[in-house]
Design a protein around this motif. Structure first.
Motif, short mmCIF file in Angstrom:
data_model
loop_
_atom_site.label_atom_id
_atom_site.label_comp_id
_atom_site.label_asym_id
_atom_site.label_seq_id
_atom_site.Cartn_x
_atom_site.Cartn_y
_atom_site.Cartn_z
N PHE B 160 0.85 -1.18 0.00
CA PHE B 160 0.00 0.00 0.00
C PHE B 160 0.89 1.23 0.00
O PHE B 160 2.07 1.16 0.33
CB PHE B 160 -0.94 0.01 1.21
N GLU B 161 0.28 2.32 -0.40
CA GLU B 161 1.04 3.56 -0.48
C GLU B 161 1.00 4.23 0.89
O GLU B 161 -0.06 4.65 1.35
CB GLU B 161 0.42 4.46 -1.55
N ALA B 162 2.15 4.31 1.52
CA ALA B 162 2.20 4.93 2.85
C ALA B 162 1.90 6.42 2.73
O ALA B 162 2.20 7.06 1.72
CB ALA B 162 3.57 4.72 3.48
N SER B 163 1.28 6.96 3.76
CA SER B 163 0.96 8.38 3.79
C SER B 163 0.91 8.80 5.25
O SER B 163 1.07 7.97 6.15
CB SER B 163 -0.39 8.65 3.12
N TYR B 164 0.65 10.07 5.48
CA TYR B 164 0.52 10.50 6.87
C TYR B 164 -0.64 9.78 7.56
O TYR B 164 -0.64 9.62 8.78
CB TYR B 164 0.34 12.03 6.97
N ALA B 165 -1.62 9.37 6.77
CA ALA B 165 -2.76 8.68 7.36
C ALA B 165 -2.48 7.19 7.56
O ALA B 165 -3.10 6.55 8.40
CB ALA B 165 -3.99 8.85 6.46
N ASP B 166 -1.60 6.62 6.78
CA ASP B 166 -1.19 5.22 6.91
C ASP B 166 0.33 5.18 6.98
O ASP B 166 0.99 4.71 6.04
CB ASP B 166 -1.68 4.40 5.71
N PRO B 167 0.92 5.68 8.04
CA PRO B 167 2.38 5.78 8.05
C PRO B 167 3.07 4.45 8.30
O PRO B 167 2.58 3.61 9.04
CB PRO B 167 2.64 6.75 9.22
N THR B 168 4.17 4.27 7.65
CA THR B 168 5.07 3.17 7.95
C THR B 168 6.31 3.79 8.58
O THR B 168 6.56 5.00 8.41
CB THR B 168 5.48 2.42 6.68
N PRO B 169 7.11 3.01 9.28
CA PRO B 169 8.34 3.58 9.82
C PRO B 169 9.21 4.22 8.73
O PRO B 169 9.79 5.29 8.94
CB PRO B 169 9.02 2.37 10.47
N ALA B 170 9.28 3.56 7.58
CA ALA B 170 10.11 4.10 6.50
C ALA B 170 9.56 5.45 6.02
O ALA B 170 10.31 6.40 5.76
CB ALA B 170 10.17 3.11 5.34
N PHE B 171 8.23 5.52 5.90
CA PHE B 171 7.62 6.78 5.47
C PHE B 171 7.81 7.86 6.52
O PHE B 171 8.13 9.01 6.21
CB PHE B 171 6.12 6.57 5.22
N ALA B 172 7.62 7.49 7.79
CA ALA B 172 7.72 8.48 8.86
C ALA B 172 9.10 9.13 8.89
O ALA B 172 9.23 10.30 9.26
CB ALA B 172 7.41 7.82 10.21
N ALA B 173 10.10 8.36 8.49
CA ALA B 173 11.47 8.90 8.49
C ALA B 173 11.65 10.00 7.45
O ALA B 173 12.62 10.76 7.51
CB ALA B 173 12.46 7.78 8.25
N THR B 174 10.72 10.09 6.50
CA THR B 174 10.84 11.11 5.44
C THR B 174 10.07 12.39 5.78
O THR B 174 10.17 13.38 5.05
CB THR B 174 10.30 10.59 4.10
N LEU B 175 9.30 12.38 6.85
CA LEU B 175 8.49 13.56 7.19
C LEU B 175 9.36 14.70 7.73
O LEU B 175 10.41 14.45 8.33
CB LEU B 175 7.45 13.19 8.25
N PRO B 176 8.93 15.94 7.53
CA PRO B 176 9.66 17.07 8.13
C PRO B 176 9.75 16.89 9.64
O PRO B 176 8.77 16.49 10.28
CB PRO B 176 8.80 18.28 7.76
N ASP B 177 10.90 17.21 10.22
CA ASP B 177 11.05 17.01 11.67
C ASP B 177 11.12 18.34 12.42
O ASP B 177 11.66 18.41 13.52
CB ASP B 177 12.26 16.13 11.99
N ASP B 178 10.56 19.40 11.81
CA ASP B 178 10.40 20.66 12.54
C ASP B 178 8.91 21.02 12.52
O ASP B 178 8.20 20.64 11.57
CB ASP B 178 11.22 21.78 11.89
N PRO B 179 8.41 21.69 13.54
CA PRO B 179 6.95 21.91 13.65
C PRO B 179 6.37 22.68 12.47
O PRO B 179 5.29 22.32 11.97
CB PRO B 179 6.79 22.68 14.96
#
Lengths: 179, 320
Positions: B160-179
């Motif tokens: 499945f296509e990971a997204s903010y609504a269905d996050p995977t650890p790999a996907f979460a690592a690509t998210l911005p890490d500042d508020p």
């Protein structure tokens, strides 16, 4: 087949979206169900060549797609219990000739009996009874062989009937108990 | 009564019930989005529970430029303190090849009648244990219902296509890490008309509760929550730990959703939803990174390979 993909998608949507929503509603609240239906049709558009031409088969394909999409949510949602019960109550078609009290009693008895089953058993029964899928189509949705599905359906029916009988028995022992 | 399958079949919703469940006007509106310009967006739509209810409000009072009001100072301070805790906490890292092992218990209480089997009225319990692969593409889930006596095994392998609504650890690592970056990322994706704040709250808490965010991204999520309207916080203790309950209250639907977070680590302890119909609580009892799925668990799944989800009866009251 419609020459333009959008036209075929529009036909599929007109034919199946309402019932697909009723199925999706068992997996989430109303807005989630809307999203699942929309996501399923987006998948259908991308893979239109894989959507069967036969209406019944197309419905089964769409149901299977919603089920897969909903499974992603299941990875992190510990309980979907509230959704299927609301969906069954909301969608319940009152049979002709029955009083409102009889309809509610029959509906709630079924919901209670279904609630005692596992999700797999419940899904097995409802795919046939409510989605109107053939056993072969429902087997495809669940990723089972037709034989395995038939066995599961038989067991689920038996469990459901035992549950209902037990409920009726308890009701006779408890006058005035709620249905 | 008839055979149950017959009864259910006869009660199958007709077009009238289907139209009541999803009115044609809403269905057509969604079709226009699907078939029109919104179709190829690729982002995850989120209509939000409030979106439909809010439509009536919008009809009466046009919503102009969204006004973002920060929560009260105390709540913002609580959330910023949680961000510091989360950033400092040495959470286990999901390295390639590892698994996220979680154990939780959920209880849902409905306002309704007894189910006739000795359970309190409308009470549904579930124990859940899962192993999710580091890339999120395989999940082994064991769910038990103690009051109903069954165990269900699900081996989910769907791509499945990971997204903010269905996050995977790999996907979460690509998210911005500042508020600011995280909020901007979500602002570009969530939808929710006048319920936008609820949509942003749900997106942020969904990420926080996914147990997939790296520490800095988890901290960013708490900092971003400090800027969301209608968020409040309360002190409480959960299983002996000092905790914060972060709540979003929806006056329109008389409901609330909240996360209970460990003050010292920023890790989620519980999720709660309350409405006029239902109280639901899911408690995370364990969240750890393991190198492999235990052999006994694998054996149980292997024994039923190819059956999809399968069920074991554990005796009464489940009837085999």
């Amino acid at each position: 087949m419609d020459p333009v993909p959008e036209q075929r998608l529009a036909r599929l949507y007109a034919d199946h979206a309402g019932r697909l929503f009723a199925y999706a509603r068992r997996h989430g609240d109303a807005s989630t169900a809307e999203d699942l239906v929309a996501d399923a049709f987006e998948v259908a558009l991308r893979r239109l060549d894989r959507v069967p031409d036969d209406p019944g088969e197309a419905r089964a394909w769409l149901v299977a797609t919603v089920r897969r999409l909903a499974a992603n949510g299941r990875r992190r949602d510990a309980s979907r219990d509230q959704h299927w019960r609301a969906a069954v109550r909301d969608g319940w078609h009152a049979r002709g000739g029955a009083s409102a009290e009889e309809v509610v009693a029959e509906r709630d008895a079924c919901v209670t009996a279904l609630a005692a089953l596992t999700e797999v058993d419940r899904e097995t029964l409802l795919l046939v009874a409510w989605e109107g899928l053939t056993p072969a189509q429902a087997a495809d949705v669940l990723g089972l062989s037709p034989n395995a599905f038939t066995v599961r359906l038989h067991r689920a029916r038996r469990r459901l009937e035992l549950r209902l009988a037990a409920t009726a028995h308890l009701d006779t022992l408890t006058p005035g108990s709620p249905s | 009564m008839n055979d149950l399958l017959t009864t259910l079949t006869q009660a199958r919703p007709t077009q009238a019930e289907l139209d009541q469940m999803w009115p044609p006007s809403s269905r057509h509106a969604r079709a226009e989005t699907l078939l029109g310009s919104g179709r190829a967006g690729g982002g995850h739509r989120r209509s939000g529970r409030l979106a439909l209810a809010a439509a009536a409000v919008v009809a009466l009072a046009a919503v102009a430029t969204p006004v973002v009001l920060a929560p009260d100072d105390a709540a913002a301070a609580d959330l910023r303190a949680l961000a510091l805790s989360a950033a400092a906490y040495d959470a286990p890292v999901l390295a390639e090849g590892t698994w996220l092992h979680e154990r939780s218990t959920s209880v849902q209480v409905d306002r309704g009648s007894s189910d006739g089997f000795g359970n309190p009225p409308g009470r549904y319990d579930r124990q859940r244990e899962s192993w999710t692969s580091w890339d999120g593409h395989r999940s082994l889930i064991v769910e038990r219902s103690p009051s109903r006596g069954w165990v269900e095994y699900s081996d989910l392998r769907e791509e499945f296509e990971a997204s903010y609504a269905d996050p995977t650890p790999a996907f979460a690592a690509t998210l911005p890490d500042d508020p600011d970056g995280l909020r901007a990322y979500l602002d570009a994706r969530v939808q929710g008309s006048s319920s936008r704040q609820e949509a942003v709250y749900s997106a942020l808490t969904g990420l926080v509760a996914s147990h997939t965010l790296p520490p800095q991204t988890l901290a960013a999520a708490y900092d971003a929550l400090a800027e969301v309207q209608d968020v409040s916080t309360d002190d409480l203790r959960v299983r002996g730990r000092a905790a914060v309950e972060i709540t979003f209250t929806e006056d329109l639907t008389s409901s609330s959703q909240s996360l209970v977070v460990d003050r010292s680590t920023g890790q989620v302890l519980e999720m709660r939803n309350r409405s006029e119909q239902t109280d639901f609580t899911s408690s995370t009892e364990l969240s750890e990174v393991v190198h492999d799925v235990p052999a006994g668990v694998r054996a149980a799944f292997d024994a039923h390979a190819g059956e999809g989800a399968f069920v074991e009866s554990t005796g009464e009251p489940y009837v085999g």
